[in-house]
Design a protein around this motif. Structure first.
Motif, PDB file in Angstrom:
ATOM      1  N   ARG A   1       2.579   2.130  -3.345  1.00 41.05           N
ATOM      2  CA  ARG A   1       1.683   2.627  -4.395  1.00 41.05           C
ATOM      3  C   ARG A   1       1.374   4.118  -4.239  1.00 41.05           C
ATOM      4  O   ARG A   1       0.760   4.711  -5.115  1.00 41.05           O
ATOM      5  CB  ARG A   1       0.387   1.842  -4.402  1.00 41.05           C
ATOM      6  CG  ARG A   1       0.600   0.430  -4.885  1.00 41.05           C
ATOM      7  CD  ARG A   1      -0.689  -0.316  -5.001  1.00 41.05           C
ATOM      8  NE  ARG A   1      -0.416  -1.671  -5.467  1.00 41.05           N
ATOM      9  CZ  ARG A   1      -1.323  -2.480  -5.922  1.00 41.05           C
ATOM     10  NH1 ARG A   1      -2.575  -2.099  -5.969  1.00 41.05           N
ATOM     11  NH2 ARG A   1      -1.002  -3.678  -6.326  1.00 41.05           N
ATOM     12  N   SER A   2       1.769   4.708  -3.133  1.00 37.43           N
ATOM     13  CA  SER A   2       1.507   6.115  -2.897  1.00 37.43           C
ATOM     14  C   SER A   2       2.421   6.978  -3.764  1.00 37.43           C
ATOM     15  O   SER A   2       3.583   6.651  -3.972  1.00 37.43           O
ATOM     16  CB  SER A   2       1.751   6.455  -1.421  1.00 37.43           C
ATOM     17  OG  SER A   2       1.677   7.843  -1.226  1.00 37.43           O
ATOM     18  N   ASP A   3       1.893   8.106  -4.240  1.00 36.08           N
ATOM     19  CA  ASP A   3       2.737   9.023  -5.001  1.00 36.08           C
ATOM     20  C   ASP A   3       3.509   9.965  -4.079  1.00 36.08           C
ATOM     21  O   ASP A   3       4.362  10.706  -4.524  1.00 36.08           O
ATOM     22  CB  ASP A   3       1.913   9.808  -6.023  1.00 36.08           C
ATOM     23  CG  ASP A   3       0.806  10.627  -5.388  1.00 36.08           C
ATOM     24  OD1 ASP A   3       0.579  10.500  -4.170  1.00 36.08           O
ATOM     25  OD2 ASP A   3       0.154  11.392  -6.123  1.00 36.08           O
ATOM     26  N   ASN A   4       3.203   9.926  -2.782  1.00 34.41           N
ATOM     27  CA  ASN A   4       3.908  10.743  -1.807  1.00 34.41           C
ATOM     28  C   ASN A   4       4.070   9.899  -0.542  1.00 34.41           C
ATOM     29  O   ASN A   4       3.212   9.897   0.337  1.00 34.41           O
ATOM     30  CB  ASN A   4       3.141  12.026  -1.511  1.00 34.41           C
ATOM     31  CG  ASN A   4       3.897  12.971  -0.587  1.00 34.41           C
ATOM     32  OD1 ASN A   4       4.749  12.546   0.197  1.00 34.41           O
ATOM     33  ND2 ASN A   4       3.576  14.248  -0.685  1.00 34.41           N
ATOM     34  N   ALA A   5       5.180   9.173  -0.460  1.00 30.92           N
ATOM     35  CA  ALA A   5       5.407   8.225   0.629  1.00 30.92           C
ATOM     36  C   ALA A   5       5.369   8.905   2.000  1.00 30.92           C
ATOM     37  O   ALA A   5       4.795   8.370   2.943  1.00 30.92           O
ATOM     38  CB  ALA A   5       6.733   7.503   0.427  1.00 30.92           C
TER      39      ALA A   5
ATOM     40  N   ALA B   1      -0.169  10.318   7.323  1.00 32.78           N
ATOM     41  CA  ALA B   1      -1.599  10.000   7.440  1.00 32.78           C
ATOM     42  C   ALA B   1      -1.793   8.687   8.192  1.00 32.78           C
ATOM     43  O   ALA B   1      -2.675   8.580   9.051  1.00 32.78           O
ATOM     44  CB  ALA B   1      -2.235   9.921   6.051  1.00 32.78           C
ATOM     45  N   PHE B   2      -0.968   7.697   7.904  1.00 29.54           N
ATOM     46  CA  PHE B   2      -1.074   6.406   8.588  1.00 29.54           C
ATOM     47  C   PHE B   2      -0.781   6.564  10.078  1.00 29.54           C
ATOM     48  O   PHE B   2      -1.526   6.057  10.928  1.00 29.54           O
ATOM     49  CB  PHE B   2      -0.112   5.400   7.941  1.00 29.54           C
ATOM     50  CG  PHE B   2      -0.130   4.043   8.578  1.00 29.54           C
ATOM     51  CD1 PHE B   2      -1.268   3.245   8.521  1.00 29.54           C
ATOM     52  CD2 PHE B   2       0.996   3.548   9.212  1.00 29.54           C
ATOM     53  CE1 PHE B   2      -1.282   1.983   9.100  1.00 29.54           C
ATOM     54  CE2 PHE B   2       0.988   2.293   9.793  1.00 29.54           C
ATOM     55  CZ  PHE B   2      -0.146   1.505   9.735  1.00 29.54           C
TER      56      PHE B   2
ATOM     57  N   ALA C   1       1.821   9.718   2.971  1.00 28.47           N
ATOM     58  CA  ALA C   1       1.101   8.489   3.312  1.00 28.47           C
ATOM     59  C   ALA C   1       1.461   8.023   4.715  1.00 28.47           C
ATOM     60  O   ALA C   1       0.586   7.611   5.486  1.00 28.47           O
ATOM     61  CB  ALA C   1       1.412   7.399   2.290  1.00 28.47           C
TER      62      ALA C   1
ATOM     63  N   ALA D   1       0.840  -1.201   0.000  1.00 28.14           N
ATOM     64  CA  ALA D   1       0.000   0.000   0.000  1.00 28.14           C
ATOM     65  C   ALA D   1       0.876   1.252   0.000  1.00 28.14           C
ATOM     66  O   ALA D   1       0.618   2.209  -0.745  1.00 28.14           O
ATOM     67  CB  ALA D   1      -0.933  -0.010   1.212  1.00 28.14           C
ATOM     68  N   TRP D   2       1.914   1.248   0.805  1.00 28.14           N
ATOM     69  CA  TRP D   2       2.791   2.409   0.894  1.00 28.14           C
ATOM     70  C   TRP D   2       3.527   2.635  -0.417  1.00 28.14           C
ATOM     71  O   TRP D   2       3.665   3.770  -0.887  1.00 28.14           O
ATOM     72  CB  TRP D   2       3.775   2.211   2.041  1.00 28.14           C
ATOM     73  CG  TRP D   2       4.670   3.380   2.308  1.00 28.14           C
ATOM     74  CD1 TRP D   2       4.328   4.701   2.315  1.00 28.14           C
ATOM     75  CD2 TRP D   2       6.054   3.339   2.592  1.00 28.14           C
ATOM     76  NE1 TRP D   2       5.418   5.470   2.611  1.00 28.14           N
ATOM     77  CE2 TRP D   2       6.498   4.658   2.786  1.00 28.14           C
ATOM     78  CE3 TRP D   2       6.969   2.303   2.724  1.00 28.14           C
ATOM     79  CZ2 TRP D   2       7.805   4.978   3.096  1.00 28.14           C
ATOM     80  CZ3 TRP D   2       8.278   2.624   3.040  1.00 28.14           C
ATOM     81  CH2 TRP D   2       8.685   3.953   3.220  1.00 28.14           C
TER      82      TRP D   2
END
Length: 166
Positions: free
Chosen positions: A87-91, A97-98, A94, A84-85
């Motif tokens: 696939r983020s465009d801004n690690a 937020a997590f 992400a 999931a991480w």
């Protein structure tokens, strides 16, 4: 990357991980029947599918099989989080937020895990089922590569492969 387990696959794997020993279809069936009505052949099919996907290994015992987990639940969860991480465009966003979704206990577990990783040469990493001094558990393990096969939530007892897991 493993696909997330289906609801029934997760229910079965939860028992396999919890019991941490080779299990039979009958044992899993009897435990699942405390929560739901389910057929023997359905559980047999799910365990056979989990074997084909690489989540469990099995060994013949008479006319039946005993199934055992290939990796830990912690390794499975870690692989899902990593996928999931990635696939983020801004690690960084992400992660922020997590972390914001975590409760106090989860944040403490994260701090403990970071300490363990940073001091890996000094702090022994607990094995499956063991607790570290800080309370983190099951931080190691492998996730099978074959888990990307199509998941099944099929509860149709007629779909059971002939003779497997009986």
């Amino acid at each position: 990357m493993p696909r997330p387990l289906g609801e029934l696959e997760d229910a079965v794997m939860t028992r396999v991980w919890k019991w941490n020993r080779p299990v039979t279809v009958r044992e899993v069936l009897e435990d699942l029947q405390r929560e739901r009505s389910i057929a023997y052949t359905t559980v047999m099919t799910v365990l056979d599918n989990l074997h084909q996907k690489g989540w469990v290994r099995r060994e013949a015992e008479g006319r039946a099989y005993r199934y055992e987990a290939v990796s830990t639940r912690a390794a499975y969860a870690a692989a899902l989080m990593n996928e999931a991480w990635s696939r983020s465009d801004n690690a960084a966003a992400a992660l922020v937020a997590f972390f914001g979704m975590m409760n106090d206990e989860q944040r403490q577990a994260l701090r403990d895990a970071v300490r363990m990783v940073e001091g890996a040469s000094e702090v022994p990493v607990p094995g499956p089922g063991e607790q570290s001094a800080e309370g983190a558990s099951e931080v190691t393990g492998e996730v099978p590569d074959t888990a990307e096969a199509a998941e099944t939530g099929d509860e149709n007892p007629d779909s059971a492969p002939g003779g497997h897991g009986r």
